[in-house]
Each structure stands twice: as C-alpha cells, then as structure tokens.
Design a protein around this motif. Structure first.
Motif: not given
Length: 57
Positions: A41-50
């Motif tokens: 979840l943190e990787f996806l958040r940093r990538a700007g993914v909803g």
C-alpha cells in the motif's frame, strides 16, 4: 505519477522470493520489495495510485 483513474494502469506483484518479499512494479517501474500488505500500500501511495480503485477479489 498520478494514475488513479487510468484504466490502462498495470500493477504487478510477483510471487514471494526465498525471504518472503514480493517485487512490485507499476507500469514497468520497480516500486520495491513488499514484505507485507502495508509495504504494498505504501509503494502504491508513493506512486500516486488510487489503491481503492484497483482492489479486486
């Protein structure tokens, strides 16, 4: 990389390696090695993914 609404977004979570970590990629970009759901979840958040838009069962 704000792709929260992109229907063409491709996230790949690889099978666990010998230590239990999973490589994570988003549209070909390596995001890191997730050791648990929180890391993913943190990787996806940093990538700007909803994230909620892509949760599938």
């Amino acid at each position: 990389m704000d792709q929260a609404l992109s229907p063409d977004l491709r996230v790949i979570v690889y099978p666990p390696d010998a230590q239990g970590g999973r490589r994570v990629r988003c549209d070909g970009e390596i995001l890191g090695r997730a050791l648990g759901p929180g890391d993913l979840l943190e990787f996806l958040r940093r990538a700007g993914v909803g994230v909620l838009a892509y949760v599938q069962r």
